[in-house]
Design a protein around this motif. Structure first.
Motif, PDB file in Angstrom:
ATOM      1  N   UNK A 611     -35.820 119.028  27.264  1.00  0.00           N
ATOM      2  CA  UNK A 611     -35.613 119.242  26.014  1.00  0.00           C
ATOM      3  C   UNK A 611     -34.365 119.287  25.267  1.00  0.00           C
ATOM      4  N   UNK A 612     -33.146 119.640  26.191  1.00  0.00           N
ATOM      5  CA  UNK A 612     -31.843 119.584  25.704  1.00  0.00           C
ATOM      6  C   UNK A 612     -31.024 118.714  26.335  1.00  0.00           C
ATOM      7  N   UNK A 613     -30.189 117.868  25.305  1.00  0.00           N
ATOM      8  CA  UNK A 613     -29.156 116.948  25.864  1.00  0.00           C
ATOM      9  C   UNK A 613     -28.088 117.686  26.843  1.00  0.00           C
ATOM     10  N   UNK A 614     -27.935 116.923  27.793  1.00  0.00           N
ATOM     11  CA  UNK A 614     -26.935 117.472  28.810  1.00  0.00           C
ATOM     12  C   UNK A 614     -25.467 117.237  28.222  1.00  0.00           C
ATOM     13  N   UNK A 615     -24.353 118.066  28.362  1.00  0.00           N
ATOM     14  CA  UNK A 615     -22.971 117.927  27.798  1.00  0.00           C
ATOM     15  C   UNK A 615     -22.623 116.633  28.352  1.00  0.00           C
ATOM     16  N   UNK A 616     -22.046 115.770  27.165  1.00  0.00           N
ATOM     17  CA  UNK A 616     -21.426 114.720  27.372  1.00  0.00           C
ATOM     18  C   UNK A 616     -22.537 113.291  27.749  1.00  0.00           C
ATOM     19  N   UNK A 617     -23.769 113.688  27.433  1.00  0.00           N
ATOM     20  CA  UNK A 617     -24.752 112.626  27.625  1.00  0.00           C
ATOM     21  C   UNK A 617     -24.940 112.155  26.153  1.00  0.00           C
ATOM     22  N   UNK A 618     -24.951 110.810  26.384  1.00  0.00           N
ATOM     23  CA  UNK A 618     -25.299 109.902  25.273  1.00  0.00           C
ATOM     24  C   UNK A 618     -26.730 110.063  24.751  1.00  0.00           C
ATOM     25  N   UNK A 619     -26.996 110.405  23.541  1.00  0.00           N
ATOM     26  CA  UNK A 619     -28.352 110.777  23.099  1.00  0.00           C
ATOM     27  C   UNK A 619     -29.233 109.176  22.748  1.00  0.00           C
ATOM     28  N   UNK A 620     -28.509 108.034  23.135  1.00  0.00           N
ATOM     29  CA  UNK A 620     -29.249 106.985  23.034  1.00  0.00           C
ATOM     30  C   UNK A 620     -29.541 106.240  24.491  1.00  0.00           C
ATOM     31  N   UNK A 621     -28.826 106.317  25.363  1.00  0.00           N
ATOM     32  CA  UNK A 621     -28.950 105.779  26.750  1.00  0.00           C
ATOM     33  C   UNK A 621     -29.266 106.943  27.635  1.00  0.00           C
ATOM     34  N   UNK A 622     -29.230 108.164  27.303  1.00  0.00           N
ATOM     35  CA  UNK A 622     -29.200 109.429  28.084  1.00  0.00           C
ATOM     36  C   UNK A 622     -28.423 109.210  29.584  1.00  0.00           C
ATOM     37  N   UNK A 623     -27.487 108.631  29.432  1.00  0.00           N
ATOM     38  CA  UNK A 623     -26.335 108.617  30.525  1.00  0.00           C
ATOM     39  C   UNK A 623     -24.892 109.186  29.966  1.00  0.00           C
ATOM     40  N   UNK A 624     -24.188 109.342  30.969  1.00  0.00           N
ATOM     41  CA  UNK A 624     -22.748 110.047  30.614  1.00  0.00           C
ATOM     42  C   UNK A 624     -22.047 108.962  29.758  1.00  0.00           C
ATOM     43  N   UNK A 625     -21.653 109.444  28.578  1.00  0.00           N
ATOM     44  CA  UNK A 625     -21.187 108.733  27.593  1.00  0.00           C
ATOM     45  C   UNK A 625     -20.033 107.960  28.018  1.00  0.00           C
ATOM     46  N   UNK A 626     -19.810 106.495  27.913  1.00  0.00           N
ATOM     47  CA  UNK A 626     -18.729 105.708  28.167  1.00  0.00           C
ATOM     48  C   UNK A 626     -18.023 105.390  27.055  1.00  0.00           C
ATOM     49  N   UNK A 627     -16.697 105.719  26.939  1.00  0.00           N
ATOM     50  CA  UNK A 627     -15.791 105.531  26.044  1.00  0.00           C
ATOM     51  C   UNK A 627     -16.272 106.593  24.755  1.00  0.00           C
ATOM     52  N   UNK A 628     -16.409 107.717  25.054  1.00  0.00           N
ATOM     53  CA  UNK A 628     -17.210 108.599  24.100  1.00  0.00           C
ATOM     54  C   UNK A 628     -16.636 108.795  22.840  1.00  0.00           C
ATOM     55  N   UNK A 629     -17.425 108.770  21.730  1.00  0.00           N
ATOM     56  CA  UNK A 629     -17.145 109.055  20.592  1.00  0.00           C
ATOM     57  C   UNK A 629     -17.992 109.915  19.768  1.00  0.00           C
ATOM     58  N   UNK A 630     -17.748 110.843  18.882  1.00  0.00           N
ATOM     59  CA  UNK A 630     -18.714 111.881  18.234  1.00  0.00           C
ATOM     60  C   UNK A 630     -18.989 110.973  16.941  1.00  0.00           C
ATOM     61  N   UNK A 631     -20.290 111.313  16.496  1.00  0.00           N
ATOM     62  CA  UNK A 631     -20.850 110.679  15.419  1.00  0.00           C
ATOM     63  C   UNK A 631     -20.528 111.251  14.060  1.00  0.00           C
ATOM     64  N   UNK A 632     -20.229 112.715  14.346  1.00  0.00           N
ATOM     65  CA  UNK A 632     -20.039 113.640  13.219  1.00  0.00           C
ATOM     66  C   UNK A 632     -18.937 114.430  13.373  1.00  0.00           C
ATOM     67  N   UNK A 633     -18.101 114.542  12.376  1.00  0.00           N
ATOM     68  CA  UNK A 633     -16.688 115.396  12.720  1.00  0.00           C
ATOM     69  C   UNK A 633     -16.885 116.934  11.898  1.00  0.00           C
ATOM     70  N   UNK A 634     -18.200 116.986  11.386  1.00  0.00           N
ATOM     71  CA  UNK A 634     -18.763 118.307  10.813  1.00  0.00           C
ATOM     72  C   UNK A 634     -18.998 119.290  11.705  1.00  0.00           C
ATOM     73  N   UNK A 635     -18.857 120.578  11.347  1.00  0.00           N
ATOM     74  CA  UNK A 635     -19.272 121.425  12.230  1.00  0.00           C
ATOM     75  C   UNK A 635     -20.927 121.563  12.601  1.00  0.00           C
ATOM     76  N   UNK A 636     -21.013 121.972  13.794  1.00  0.00           N
ATOM     77  CA  UNK A 636     -22.644 121.988  14.272  1.00  0.00           C
ATOM     78  C   UNK A 636     -23.116 120.700  14.904  1.00  0.00           C
ATOM     79  N   UNK A 637     -22.423 119.834  14.926  1.00  0.00           N
ATOM     80  CA  UNK A 637     -22.810 118.520  15.946  1.00  0.00           C
ATOM     81  C   UNK A 637     -21.740 117.950  16.915  1.00  0.00           C
ATOM     82  N   UNK A 638     -22.146 118.540  17.995  1.00  0.00           N
ATOM     83  CA  UNK A 638     -21.389 118.270  19.255  1.00  0.00           C
ATOM     84  C   UNK A 638     -21.576 116.829  20.120  1.00  0.00           C
ATOM     85  N   UNK A 639     -22.629 116.320  19.489  1.00  0.00           N
ATOM     86  CA  UNK A 639     -22.896 115.138  20.591  1.00  0.00           C
ATOM     87  C   UNK A 639     -21.924 113.996  20.547  1.00  0.00           C
ATOM     88  N   UNK A 640     -21.994 113.306  21.760  1.00  0.00           N
ATOM     89  CA  UNK A 640     -21.102 112.235  21.872  1.00  0.00           C
ATOM     90  C   UNK A 640     -21.693 110.988  22.344  1.00  0.00           C
TER      91      UNK A 640
END
Length: 846
Positions: A611-640
């Motif tokens: 149920x919860x995304x693992x830290x550093x996991x890409x929400x699209x491919x569900x693997x460790x994010x390569x060349x990681x980038x945050x989708x939002x710079x606003x507080x409350x979203x830490x997904x990469x």
């Protein structure tokens, strides 16, 4: 001989030749030489006496925010007249509206640390569109009616508060937050957002040219990115007059010799001019022949070499003795008696031509029109009381993509050759054919007869707008949802490459246009028909998955399914979170059977830890994010995200038309909900190429327009993307609008090509004379399961999937079974479960 014609550039304070100039540097009563002005800081002597001064102020050129590389190297010779910024190599330059900083070496934009959160573009040729986070449109207005103004030549020490006080008389509610000041060299530049376009319209004429603490202000409306010249008229005028010439009288010993010389000399050229020989006469002085159209500096020796048997020669004085350059200077001085209205001028004919032709470019169309009306046919003493002829130069421009140009270049070359005597055919931007897809090729038609340019425009327009493809029986235009799928797009590109055409699938109008030679278009159409015949026997089936089921399928099932059925058969839609299976009904049953054998995807209970995304996991491919980038710079979203995954996700909005673009990671507050944070605008510009960003923003714009059919209308010309705001219904009657792009005259009442002399109803009947067409179309809709959207009346055909339908035009959420309309998708599923016992997927509803 000393110069007699005045130097027009000296009179404007712009002559750079000094003592080497071949024209007269002397003030006249009508003209007083001005001190040369820099756009950086006009001199006090040139300042107007009052804010109402009509002369335009000096405006920074386009290069004002690009460093001068010669100045930085220490060898710029243009001084204050240089069009580029004289700054040290460490000085950053900031665009006044976008906030982008230019690299100090070559002007390449780099992102500032702050974020303006808005991107302003001109879309649909006439609209100024603001995009916010999530690439969602926040406002739409007229591109030519902006509330933003620019103020040039402010003192360097001007503060935002001082600028606000200057404008308080017009906008009492103006705050310093609406003012952006940019220091240049010895002056400052400001952009100000006023309360509305009407206020901006009052400020510009009131403050433009006023004296502000010793600086001459230049106040102009701001033009957003992409705004082009909306006028198709030209500011250029053709000026022509007969070149200076002389006549020679030659005598011969006998009349027979004179006749032989006349025969032999006809059509001959002397110094590039075709001489004109009159039939010999026999006066008492002897047989004589008059030879005209000779160069003014012709000699008796030149004539003896040209004409055999000459006994004696007398050369008459030339018609006039001034040079073509002096004549042009005199004409320019004559047509601008008041404020300077001539931007440039040049002679375009070769030396020794019998008629001199020059092009004069005026600062405005009005100035060009006045000059033609007033001075055409005027006789000038300096050319022997001969006339000058002024004629407006008519132009028509087409801007097409490089892909279209590649396909139609052969046809355009033929057209240019066939019409070269009437219209000049010019093409710009075609040499660098490996440029980005966002670059356009401009086709310019130039002529002195409006009818010739109009005729040529119609011929070229037919080529560059492509051929609308129709079904094999010709009953209707060719279209299928297949053209919007990944497989369909790839197939269309394959056909275009094989046939050397360009195929444009207009999802907005559900039309297919083909560009190329007639032979290549015919081949492409045949291949499209053949492809659709096969496609319509198959279809794309969508199988929705949610939550942990989607995660499990991506991680564990996708690869094995593709190995069993083929890479091209099984795809995933990351936005809809569904499986896309391409095949017949029989193949779909086989797919369902395998799905059931491999674990019943879509059924069962969720594993305990999904149920919860693992830290550093890409929400699209569900693997460790390569060349990681945050989708939002606003507080409350830490997904990469993986940069590649995020790029594909943003680009997928071109197909899904879902805006705003939001984070698809799991919400930290609710493991069954999505995060929903909006895509940061600066992240999108960093991840996407310029062409990709343009494409996504264009999709957001078209989606926005289609949801508002009462507010915006498209030009009815096929493949013309101009959008305009129709007037209120009460004021429409009889109004005609000219499209700024294709120049089509549009009836504002019925949104079709203007139909002078007949009413809208009469025009509709004349173009739809088949009384049974409507009935046949309704019967076809019933047979093919097509229903009209209950909200915007757009026809929709359901191909596969559940009974939740989203209208492609107005984005309404619809229950396909009863056509009930809802605001959110969750409401549709609740309704279908309660009222219809399922989603319409058969066994998959269990």
């Amino acid at each position: 001989m000393p110069p007699t014609a005045p130097c027009i550039f000296f009179l404007q304070g712009r002559c750079r030749k000094g003592a080497g100039c071949t024209f007269l540097h002397e003030a006249t009563k009508a003209h007083t030489p001005q001190t040369a002005q820099s756009w950086r800081r006009p001199t006090t002597a040139a300042l107007p006496l009052a804010p109402s001064q009509t002369n335009p102020a000096v405006v920074p050129p386009r290069g004002a925010f690009i460093p001068c590389r010669f100045y930085q190297a220490g060898d710029c010779t243009r001084g204050d007249l240089c069009q580029f910024a004289h700054v040290k190599p460490t000085t950053p330059l900031v665009d006044p509206v976008s906030g982008e900083i230019s690299d100090n070496r070559n002007g390449i934009p780099v992102k500032p640390s702050g974020d303006s959160g808005v991107e302003v573009r001109v879309m649909g040729a006439t609209l100024s569109v603001s995009f916010g986070h999530g690439l969602e449109i926040t406002s739409v207005g007229s591109a030519t009616a902006t509330s933003i103004i620019t103020i040039h030549n402010l003192p360097l020490d001007t503060t935002a508060e001082a600028a606000r006080e200057l404008l308080m008389l017009f906008d009492e509610g103006l705050t310093t937050d609406a003012i952006r000041l940019i220091p240049l060299e010895d002056a400052a530049y400001a952009t100000v957002k006023l309360k509305d376009p009407a206020t901006a319209g009052e400020v510009v004429p009131a403050l433009d040219g006023m004296d502000y603490h010793g600086y001459r202000l230049s106040v102009k409306p701001y033009q957003p990115k992409g705004l082009s010249n909306l006028s198709q008229s030209s500011t250029r005028v053709s000026c022509s007059w007969f070149a200076a010439s002389t006549v020679a009288s030659v005598t011969f010993p006998t009349l027979r010799q004179a006749l032989r010389a006349w025969e032999a000399t006809k059509g001959k050229k002397l110094h590039g001019r075709t001489v004109e020989c009159k039939y010999p006469t026999a006066p008492r002085s002897g047989p004589t022949m008059s030879v005209g159209n000779l160069p003014p500096k012709v000699t008796k020796q030149d004539i003896r070499k040209l004409i055999p048997g000459v006994e004696s020669t007398f050369i008459h004085p030339p018609t006039y003795e001034v040079t073509p350059e002096e004549v042009l200077a005199h004409v320019v001085s004559m047509v601008q008696r008041g404020p300077p209205e001539v931007e440039s001028c040049e002679i375009v004919t070769p030396p020794n031509a019998p008629k001199i032709k020059a092009i004069i470019r005026f600062t405005s169309e009005d100035a060009a029109s006045r000059a033609v009306l007033r001075y055409n046919g005027t006789k000038l003493d300096i050319i022997g009381n001969g006339p000058i002829y002024l004629q407006a130069i008519y132009t028509a421009n087409f801007k097409i993509s490089r892909d279209v140009y590649r396909a139609v270049s052969a046809d355009l070359a033929v057209i240019g050759m066939e019409h070269r005597e009437k219209v000049r055919f010019s093409i710009f931007g075609a040499r660098s054919m490996n440029g980005s897809s966002g670059n356009l090729v401009t086709i310019r038609l130039t002529g002195q007869k409006k009818s010739d340019v109009a005729e040529m425009k119609a011929v070229v327009g037919k080529v560059v707008r492509g051929q609308l493809t129709r079904e094999e029986n010709g009953s209707k235009q060719l279209w299928d949802k297949f053209f919007t799928t990944t497989i369909g797009i790839n197939k269309v590109n394959e056909i275009a490459h094989e046939t050397k055409t360009y195929i444009y699938c207009d999802k907005r109008k559900c039309q297919v246009f083909i560009f190329g030679t007639q032979e290549n278009r015919d081949r492409a159409i045949a291949m499209l028909h053949q492809t659709l015949t096969s496609v319509r026997e198959n279809t794309v089936h969508e199988i929705p998955l949610a939550g942990w089921r989607w995660r499990e399928f991506i991680r564990e099932k996708l690869k094995s399914f593709r190995e069993i059925f083929g890479q091209e058969k099984v795809n995933v839609n990351i936005v809809k979170r569904c499986i896309e299976f391409y095949g017949s009904a029989e193949e779909l049953e086989q797919f369902r059977a395998v799905v059931g054998q491999t674990g019943n995807v879509g059924k069962g209970k969720a594993p305990a830890s999904t149920g919860i995304d693992a830290p550093g996991e890409c929400p699209i491919c569900f693997d460790t994010a390569e060349d990681p980038v945050r989708i939002s710079l606003m507080p409350g979203c830490e997904h990469v995200y993986c940069t590649a995954c995020l790029k594909d996700y943003i680009n997928s909005a071109v197909d899904t038309r879902k805006f705003p673009i939001t984070c698809v990671g799991t919400s930290t507050a609710d493991s069954n909900a999505l995060c929903g944070a909006r895509l940061d605008l600066t992240v999108a510009t960093g991840v996407l190429s310029t062409g990709e960003l343009d494409n996504v923003l264009h999709t957001a714009f078209t989606s926005y327009i289609r949801r508002r059919p009462n507010e915006f209308l498209y030009c009815p010309t096929a493949n013309c993307g101009t959008v305009y705001c129709p007037p209120p219904t009460s004021t429409k009657g009889g109004q005609v609008l000219t499209c700024v792009d294709c120049l089509l005259e549009i009836c504002m009442t019925c949104n079709v090509e203007a139909h002078d002399g007949i009413t809208c109803e009469e025009y509709k009947i004349s173009t739809h004379h088949d009384q049974n067409a409507e009935k046949e179309y309704e019967e076809w809709k019933a047979r093919n399961g097509v229903q009209a959207c209950p909200k915007c009346k757009t026809d929709i055909q359901k191909v596969s999937g559940c009974n939740h339908i989203t209208c492609g035009s107005c984005k309404a959420h619809i229950c396909w079974q009863c056509l009930a309309v809802f605001n959110q998708s969750e409401e549709v599923y609740t309704h279908m479960t309660k009222e219809h016992g399922g989603f319409g997927l058969g066994d998959w509803d269990d």
